[in-house]
Scaffold this active site. Sequence first.
Site, PDB file in Angstrom:
ATOM      1  N   CYS A  24       0.821  -1.222   0.000  1.00 41.03           N
ATOM      2  CA  CYS A  24       0.000   0.000   0.000  1.00 41.03           C
ATOM      3  C   CYS A  24       0.854   1.270   0.000  1.00 41.03           C
ATOM      4  O   CYS A  24       0.539   2.229  -0.702  1.00 41.03           O
ATOM      5  CB  CYS A  24      -0.982   0.006   1.158  1.00 41.03           C
ATOM      6  SG  CYS A  24      -0.264  -0.245   2.792  1.00 41.03           S
TER       7      CYS A  24
ATOM      8  N   ASP B   6      -7.527   5.555  -1.515  1.00 38.88           N
ATOM      9  CA  ASP B   6      -7.207   4.348  -0.770  1.00 38.88           C
ATOM     10  C   ASP B   6      -6.700   3.263  -1.720  1.00 38.88           C
ATOM     11  O   ASP B   6      -7.404   2.890  -2.660  1.00 38.88           O
ATOM     12  CB  ASP B   6      -8.468   3.869  -0.053  1.00 38.88           C
ATOM     13  CG  ASP B   6      -8.214   2.727   0.917  1.00 38.88           C
ATOM     14  OD1 ASP B   6      -7.107   2.165   0.898  1.00 38.88           O
ATOM     15  OD2 ASP B   6      -9.141   2.408   1.697  1.00 38.88           O
TER      16      ASP B   6
ATOM     17  N   HIS C 291      -6.221   0.137  -1.023  1.00 37.51           N
ATOM     18  CA  HIS C 291      -6.538  -1.201  -0.527  1.00 37.51           C
ATOM     19  C   HIS C 291      -7.684  -1.854  -1.290  1.00 37.51           C
ATOM     20  O   HIS C 291      -8.678  -2.307  -0.719  1.00 37.51           O
ATOM     21  CB  HIS C 291      -6.861  -1.129   0.963  1.00 37.51           C
ATOM     22  CG  HIS C 291      -5.717  -0.661   1.801  1.00 37.51           C
ATOM     23  ND1 HIS C 291      -5.502   0.670   2.084  1.00 37.51           N
ATOM     24  CD2 HIS C 291      -4.703  -1.338   2.386  1.00 37.51           C
ATOM     25  CE1 HIS C 291      -4.415   0.798   2.824  1.00 37.51           C
ATOM     26  NE2 HIS C 291      -3.908  -0.406   3.027  1.00 37.51           N
TER      27      HIS C 291
END
Length: 397
Positions: free
Chosen positions: A74, A281, A283
Amino acid sequence: MDQPTLTYDTLGFGEFDDFPETSEPVWILGKEFNALTEKEDILSHVTSRLWFTYRKNFPPIGGTGPTSDTGWGCMLRCGQMILGEALVRRHLGRDWRWVRSQSQREDYIGILNAFLDKKDGYYSLHQIAQMGVGEGKSIGQWYGPNTVAQVLKKLAVFDSWSRLAVHVAMDNTVVIEEIKRLCMPWLDYGGAACVDLQGGMSERNGCLEGACALAEEETALWNPLLLLIPLRLGLSDINEAYIETLKQCFQLPQSLGVIGGKPNSAHYFIGYVGEELIYLDPHTTQPAVEPCEDSQVPDDTYHCQHPPCRMHICEIDPSIAVGFFCRTEDDFDDWCMRFRKLSHTRAGLPMFELIDCQPSHFACSVDVLNLNPDFSDSDRLERFFDSEDEEFEILSL
């Protein structure tokens, strides 16, 4: 057919909150918006940012390594996003907008190709992970903001097309002289031409310049600057004295945002509204992408097409890296002027120092300083809470 896999962080966000109806200004990467009257413009601006997420089924890293970065990549993806924003500013301009299914510009394709998950992409996950080995990170190990900044600095040396000068400012200090020497290596600081008559190897980003030979006609120009400033704004939580200053960074037109997040869960912060940070994000696990036969890149999955995520600013981990892009010397001078102006306000403490020249004490190694046995209890506490893989100086009141 492979479908994107939503990991725990994305699932926790549920159906993605719509953007708030508020009269407070919305700041995203140096642009101000009105949430009541410009919501479509806000979403278009966010969607136009490059969105790099976990991928799966790409060629093994190093030939025998991982074929997915789910669970560990990430921060690497956040590094790609902040660098991708710099490349968009460099090649497409600040006002460029992405439109779905629109014919792609050649420069845009060039940027995307640099990030595709394959070993020969300038800024691919493969390159970042393997370059990270030199920073003490094994492939598959989680990075902190400082580590990814150092790796991007090294990789940019080989990108002769973009010709970025990447500067990672350590010790919470930005030295103007260092940056001007980096961005104009053929000039001395007084502005006189400095030509290497022996034809020796020059340096770029503090490294010997190999693949990045400068075109002769470009030597009178400024190498566009990507400035990354790793910081630690507290011990276990962000010191509230820096919150207003952090928000003000998103107001600067040179802003590239912030990489950081929560422990072992990185995000790319692009702005704020009220007391909430706006972020992309990484993820979400998506299948790796291959270019089409006509060299076009299927790019829908490289742009976030839902409202951006938000979190309260007090929830951010204190270990961050702030990014800025200065296309010209005038841009950099303007950034210096704006930062000094902000530093004289009483809205909060400056997160870092801006100085003209490097002071003499900078020559002293940080490692030597850390060997001093006479540190205080406060110093012990700072060392205890400091991130294991980052070498930050604690900013304190």
